[in-house]
Design a protein around this motif. Structure first.
Motif, PDB file in Angstrom:
ATOM      1  N   MET A   1       4.245 -43.836  19.006  1.00 31.01           N
ATOM      2  CA  MET A   1       5.325 -42.728  19.380  1.00 31.01           C
ATOM      3  C   MET A   1       5.628 -41.824  18.304  1.00 31.01           C
ATOM      4  SD  MET A   1       9.368 -43.033  20.390  1.00 31.01           S
ATOM      5  CE  MET A   1       8.872 -44.379  21.282  1.00 31.01           C
ATOM      6  N   LEU A   2       4.647 -41.084  17.684  1.00 30.50           N
ATOM      7  CA  LEU A   2       4.926 -40.012  16.532  1.00 30.50           C
ATOM      8  C   LEU A   2       5.806 -39.239  16.811  1.00 30.50           C
ATOM      9  CD1 LEU A   2       1.143 -40.360  15.127  1.00 30.50           C
ATOM     10  CD2 LEU A   2       3.499 -41.577  14.355  1.00 30.50           C
ATOM     11  N   VAL A   3       6.637 -38.899  16.215  1.00 25.99           N
ATOM     12  CA  VAL A   3       7.694 -37.863  16.152  1.00 25.99           C
ATOM     13  C   VAL A   3       6.996 -36.323  15.702  1.00 25.99           C
ATOM     14  CG1 VAL A   3       9.851 -37.099  15.591  1.00 25.99           C
ATOM     15  CG2 VAL A   3       9.731 -39.197  16.150  1.00 25.99           C
ATOM     16  N   LYS A   4       6.982 -35.587  16.830  1.00 19.35           N
ATOM     17  CA  LYS A   4       6.447 -34.210  16.097  1.00 19.35           C
ATOM     18  C   LYS A   4       7.615 -33.385  15.139  1.00 19.35           C
ATOM     19  CE  LYS A   4       3.801 -33.502  20.682  1.00 19.35           C
ATOM     20  NZ  LYS A   4       2.688 -34.117  19.870  1.00 19.35           N
ATOM     21  N   MET A   5       6.820 -33.195  14.226  1.00 18.75           N
ATOM     22  CA  MET A   5       7.741 -32.304  13.130  1.00 18.75           C
ATOM     23  C   MET A   5       6.818 -31.107  12.681  1.00 18.75           C
ATOM     24  SD  MET A   5       9.786 -33.371   9.849  1.00 18.75           S
ATOM     25  CE  MET A   5      10.802 -34.353  10.519  1.00 18.75           C
ATOM     26  N   ASN A   6       7.417 -29.885  12.659  1.00 13.28           N
ATOM     27  CA  ASN A   6       6.653 -28.756  11.846  1.00 13.28           C
ATOM     28  C   ASN A   6       6.353 -29.157  10.409  1.00 13.28           C
ATOM     29  OD1 ASN A   6       6.890 -26.323  10.233  1.00 13.28           O
ATOM     30  ND2 ASN A   6       6.897 -25.443  12.745  1.00 13.28           N
ATOM     31  N   LYS A   7       5.129 -28.683   9.865  1.00 11.93           N
ATOM     32  CA  LYS A   7       4.737 -29.012   8.652  1.00 11.93           C
ATOM     33  C   LYS A   7       5.905 -28.247   7.654  1.00 11.93           C
ATOM     34  CE  LYS A   7       1.783 -29.911   5.296  1.00 11.93           C
ATOM     35  NZ  LYS A   7       2.482 -30.489   4.153  1.00 11.93           N
ATOM     36  N   GLN A   8       6.254 -27.258   8.040  1.00  7.72           N
ATOM     37  CA  GLN A   8       7.361 -26.564   7.051  1.00  7.72           C
ATOM     38  C   GLN A   8       8.630 -27.270   7.043  1.00  7.72           C
ATOM     39  OE1 GLN A   8       7.362 -22.661   9.118  1.00  7.72           O
ATOM     40  NE2 GLN A   8       6.604 -21.848   7.431  1.00  7.72           N
ATOM     41  N   ASP A   9       9.152 -27.915   8.264  1.00  4.10           N
ATOM     42  CA  ASP A   9      10.594 -28.369   8.183  1.00  4.10           C
ATOM     43  C   ASP A   9       9.953 -29.861   7.346  1.00  4.10           C
ATOM     44  OD1 ASP A   9      11.631 -26.789   9.822  1.00  4.10           O
ATOM     45  OD2 ASP A   9      10.979 -27.797  11.609  1.00  4.10           O
ATOM     46  N   PHE A  10       8.950 -30.604   7.428  1.00  7.64           N
ATOM     47  CA  PHE A  10       8.440 -31.638   6.666  1.00  7.64           C
ATOM     48  C   PHE A  10       8.676 -31.339   5.182  1.00  7.64           C
ATOM     49  CE2 PHE A  10       5.527 -34.316   4.414  1.00  7.64           C
ATOM     50  CZ  PHE A  10       6.041 -35.417   4.798  1.00  7.64           C
ATOM     51  N   ASP A  11       8.093 -30.222   4.673  1.00 10.27           N
ATOM     52  CA  ASP A  11       8.067 -29.696   3.399  1.00 10.27           C
ATOM     53  C   ASP A  11       9.521 -29.449   2.968  1.00 10.27           C
ATOM     54  OD1 ASP A  11       5.398 -30.065   3.318  1.00 10.27           O
ATOM     55  OD2 ASP A  11       4.858 -27.921   3.725  1.00 10.27           O
ATOM     56  N   LEU A  12      10.366 -29.132   3.780  1.00  7.86           N
ATOM     57  CA  LEU A  12      11.708 -28.606   3.260  1.00  7.86           C
ATOM     58  C   LEU A  12      12.608 -30.218   3.186  1.00  7.86           C
ATOM     59  CD1 LEU A  12      12.656 -25.896   5.812  1.00  7.86           C
ATOM     60  CD2 LEU A  12      12.282 -25.711   3.524  1.00  7.86           C
ATOM     61  N   LEU A  13      12.331 -31.170   3.731  1.00  6.47           N
ATOM     62  CA  LEU A  13      12.913 -32.603   3.241  1.00  6.47           C
ATOM     63  C   LEU A  13      12.561 -32.855   2.250  1.00  6.47           C
ATOM     64  CD1 LEU A  13      12.024 -34.568   6.727  1.00  6.47           C
ATOM     65  CD2 LEU A  13      14.049 -33.461   6.240  1.00  6.47           C
ATOM     66  N   THR A  14      13.741 -32.923   1.455  1.00  5.35           N
ATOM     67  CA  THR A  14      13.495 -33.509  -0.023  1.00  5.35           C
ATOM     68  C   THR A  14      12.975 -34.919  -0.083  1.00  5.35           C
ATOM     69  OG1 THR A  14      15.824 -34.053  -0.268  1.00  5.35           O
ATOM     70  CG2 THR A  14      15.405 -31.898  -0.668  1.00  5.35           C
ATOM     71  N   HIS A  15      12.636 -35.228  -1.346  1.00  2.00           N
ATOM     72  CA  HIS A  15      12.373 -36.620  -1.470  1.00  2.00           C
ATOM     73  C   HIS A  15      13.506 -37.411  -1.183  1.00  2.00           C
ATOM     74  CE1 HIS A  15       9.826 -40.070  -3.207  1.00  2.00           C
ATOM     75  NE2 HIS A  15      11.091 -40.307  -3.899  1.00  2.00           N
ATOM     76  N   THR A  16      14.921 -37.295  -1.416  1.00  2.53           N
ATOM     77  CA  THR A  16      15.867 -38.166  -1.084  1.00  2.53           C
ATOM     78  C   THR A  16      16.271 -38.364   0.476  1.00  2.53           C
ATOM     79  OG1 THR A  16      17.441 -36.418  -1.529  1.00  2.53           O
ATOM     80  CG2 THR A  16      16.962 -37.822  -3.473  1.00  2.53           C
ATOM     81  N   ASN A  17      15.903 -37.408   1.184  1.00  6.80           N
ATOM     82  CA  ASN A  17      16.258 -37.434   2.928  1.00  6.80           C
ATOM     83  C   ASN A  17      15.033 -37.475   3.364  1.00  6.80           C
ATOM     84  OD1 ASN A  17      15.284 -35.066   2.872  1.00  6.80           O
ATOM     85  ND2 ASN A  17      17.426 -34.018   3.369  1.00  6.80           N
ATOM     86  N   LEU A  18      13.761 -37.549   3.006  1.00  4.61           N
ATOM     87  CA  LEU A  18      12.611 -37.918   3.664  1.00  4.61           C
ATOM     88  C   LEU A  18      12.800 -39.149   4.745  1.00  4.61           C
ATOM     89  CD1 LEU A  18       9.804 -36.691   4.402  1.00  4.61           C
ATOM     90  CD2 LEU A  18       8.919 -38.169   2.449  1.00  4.61           C
ATOM     91  N   SER A  19      13.112 -40.072   4.278  1.00 11.42           N
ATOM     92  CA  SER A  19      12.935 -41.364   5.313  1.00 11.42           C
ATOM     93  C   SER A  19      14.148 -41.241   6.333  1.00 11.42           C
ATOM     94  CB  SER A  19      13.362 -42.532   4.628  1.00 11.42           C
ATOM     95  OG  SER A  19      14.594 -42.707   3.783  1.00 11.42           O
TER      96      SER A  19
END
Length: 180
Positions: A1-19
């Motif tokens: 059940m992989l959650v879909k996420m836009n690559k741009q949104d993923f890149d906007l997540l900082t290292h501290t809030n990625l999880s």
């Protein structure tokens, strides 16, 4: 059940809030599943949801299902640890998740929590689970143990979250379906 996420949104997540960015969609799906099936057995819904996750998602989900509760206060750390430990499959899944992220410090903490609760004959099933938050202040020895364990949780949890974030950074396909 992989959650879909836009690559741009993923890149906007900082290292501290990625999880957290990967966990929040999962908990929303889980809560919606439970709400939609209120007449069914919740543990069955929980198991079905869990089985649909990748190994990485399982590790992430169980860590935050535990951590988001226990990190709030000493009393919550005590009660939620006892509650999860009274569910052997969930407790085992939490520890397995920590092993997945190769976090020896957090795993050691969980094992110390387990020892402290077992020394005081805490229930190992929900059938006989009568633990109250107020019980901790009545048991001075257990209180002393949990004060030091909570301090350790506070000290090492940022390292754990950092390890999880790095794991997601290096293996996004285990947590997300990235779309262009």
């Amino acid at each position: 059940m992989l959650v879909k996420m836009n690559k741009q949104d993923f890149d906007l997540l900082t290292h501290t809030n990625l999880s957290q960015g990967c966990f929040v969609p999962l908990i929303k799906i889980y809560k919606n599943n439970v709400a939609e099936q209120s007449s069914s057995n919740v543990s069955q819904i929980k198991e079905q949801f869990y089985e649909q996750l990748t190994e990485g998602q399982r590790a992430l989900f169980m860590f935050y299902a535990y951590y988001n509760h226990v990190s709030k206060s000493l009393i919550e750390f005590y009660w939620w640890s006892a509650y999860f430990m009274a569910q052997p499959r969930s407790w085992s899944a939490i520890k397995s998740g920590i092993k997945y992220f190769d976090d020896k410090s957090m795993l050691s903490l969980l094992e110390r929590v387990e020892v402290a609760l077992k020394q005081h004959n805490y229930p190992d099933t929900l059938e006989n689970f009568t633990v109250k938050r107020e019980d901790l202040e009545r048991n001075k020895e257990l209180l002393a143990s949990f004060i030091s364990l909570y301090a350790l949780l506070d000290k090492i949890s940022s390292q754990t979250i950092s390890k999880i974030n790095k794991c997601i950074e290096h293996n996004p396909q285990e947590f997300l379906d990235l779309e262009d």
